[in-house]
Design an enzyme around this catalytic site. Structure first.
Site, mmCIF file in Angstrom:
data_model
loop_
_atom_site.group_PDB
_atom_site.id
_atom_site.type_symbol
_atom_site.label_atom_id
_atom_site.label_comp_id
_atom_site.label_asym_id
_atom_site.label_seq_id
_atom_site.Cartn_x
_atom_site.Cartn_y
_atom_site.Cartn_z
ATOM 1 N N GLU A 129 -9.358 3.844 0.068
ATOM 2 C CA GLU A 129 -9.265 5.105 -0.691
ATOM 3 C C GLU A 129 -8.971 4.860 -2.166
ATOM 4 O OE1 GLU A 129 -6.407 6.584 2.224
ATOM 5 O OE2 GLU A 129 -7.666 8.337 2.500
ATOM 6 N N ALA A 155 -1.754 2.622 3.462
ATOM 7 C CA ALA A 155 -0.437 3.203 3.227
ATOM 8 C C ALA A 155 0.558 2.436 4.093
ATOM 9 C CB ALA A 155 -0.459 4.679 3.599
ATOM 10 N N GLY A 166 -5.591 3.541 2.915
ATOM 11 C CA GLY A 166 -5.302 3.804 1.508
ATOM 12 C C GLY A 166 -5.907 2.757 0.578
ATOM 13 N N GLU A 184 -7.134 4.835 10.158
ATOM 14 C CA GLU A 184 -6.023 5.757 10.458
ATOM 15 C C GLU A 184 -6.114 6.330 11.864
ATOM 16 O OE1 GLU A 184 -7.857 5.808 7.701
ATOM 17 O OE2 GLU A 184 -6.536 5.888 5.956
#
Ligand code: CAA
Length: 261
Positions: free
Chosen positions: A114, A66, A111, A134
């Site tokens: 993911e 992200a 992300g 993260e």
């Protein structure tokens, strides 16, 4: 729709979505997430497309996570909306009527891992790197990492990767079952296309039924999963593809599955 941060190409029954922010290592900001969601709808509305590939532009990154710059500005409420929007798009990938192959061509962090896990399976190039870092930012995975990673590779690896933020190689990712196959970097896309072409030659109704039965059945107990398969098996027989496939075998010829069913 005109896309700014992704590329969408549809040809020969195969759609290719490329996240296209190479200078930010293809990081996912809210606009990229929205554009991927829109691309899924556009692909789903095209009856010629039977399979998709998700990759990143450039040689370095698939998706480096992200977008940290965007997240640094977010309030908790905005973070909640960003996470929920990402989750919706990844769930839409899983419930899409076409299989999606992740072609991971470099960093797939946070992300990135993911979104790759929301694809039907993952091919990686030798220089790909996976992880959920993260924790190093003082936050946690927000696009399903704590959930899909545990389901894919087991709770032990999911906990270790999320708790340490460790980055693993493509080969290590293959050893733990995150990645199906690893290819030399310059062959990754060709290999993903080869498999996509093979899938595109199959009957659309059966592809859809397999994807949905595996995905939905995985979240229920075996008896209910098998019951779903019984229903999906019966529904597959309503498609002209079933008649064509079964007869083609008996007539000793290659089946010709029609697009758009
Ligand atoms: N968000 C925004 N920008 C990013 C980014 C990210 N996730 N990852 C890389 N970039 C940017 C860098 O800021 C840099 O931009 P500038 O040139 O403008 O400075 C550019 O991409 C190139 O990156 P680096 O110079 O850092 O390249 P490197 O080769 O030295 O390192 C890397 C590569 C190891 C991938 C490193 O960039 C990195 O650690 N990136 C962050 C990875 C990360 O923590 N991802 C998880 C994000 S949180 C998340 O994803 C939450 C969620 O689940 C929803």
């Amino acid at each position: 729709m005109a896309y700014e941060l992704i590329l969408l190409e549809m040809a020969d029954g195969i759609a290719t979505i490329s996240v296209n922010r190479p200078k930010a290592l293809n990081a996912l900001n809210p606009q990229v997430v929205e554009e991927i969601g829109a691309a899924l709808k556009e692909i789903g509305a095209n009856p010629e497309v039977r399979v998709a590939i998700l990759t990143g532009t450039g040689d370095k990154a698939f998706v480096a996570g992200a977008d940290i710059g965007s997240m640094a500005q977010m309030t908790a409420l905005e973070a909640k909306r960003f996470s929920a929007a990402g989750q919706e798009v990844l769930l839409a990938m899983e419930s899409a009527e076409f299989p999606i192959i992740a072609a991971v061509n470099g960093f797939a962090l946070g992300g990135g891992t993911e979104i790759a896990m929301a694809c039907d399976f993952i091919y990686a190039s030798e220089n790909a790197k996976f992880g959920q870092p993260e924790i190093n930012l003082g936050i946690i995975p927000g696009f399903g990492g704590t959930q899909r990673l545990a389901r894919l590779v087991g709770k032990g690896w999911a906990r270790e990767l999320c708790l340490t933020g460790a980055i693993i190689s493509a080969q290590e990712a293959k050893e733990i079952g995150l990645v199906n196959k690893v290819f030399p970097h310059d062959q990754l896309l060709a290999e993903a296309r080869k498999t996509a072409k093979l899938i595109a030659s199959k009957g659309r109704a059966a592809l859809r039924a397999i994807k949905h039965t595996v995905n939905r059945g995985y979240d229920v107990d075996l008896r209910n999963g098998c019951a779903m398969e019984v229903d999906a098996f019966a529904i597959a027989f309503t498609s002209p593809d079933a008649k064509e496939g079964l007869n083609a075998f008996l007539e000793k010829r290659k089946p010709e599955f029609k697009a758009g069913l």
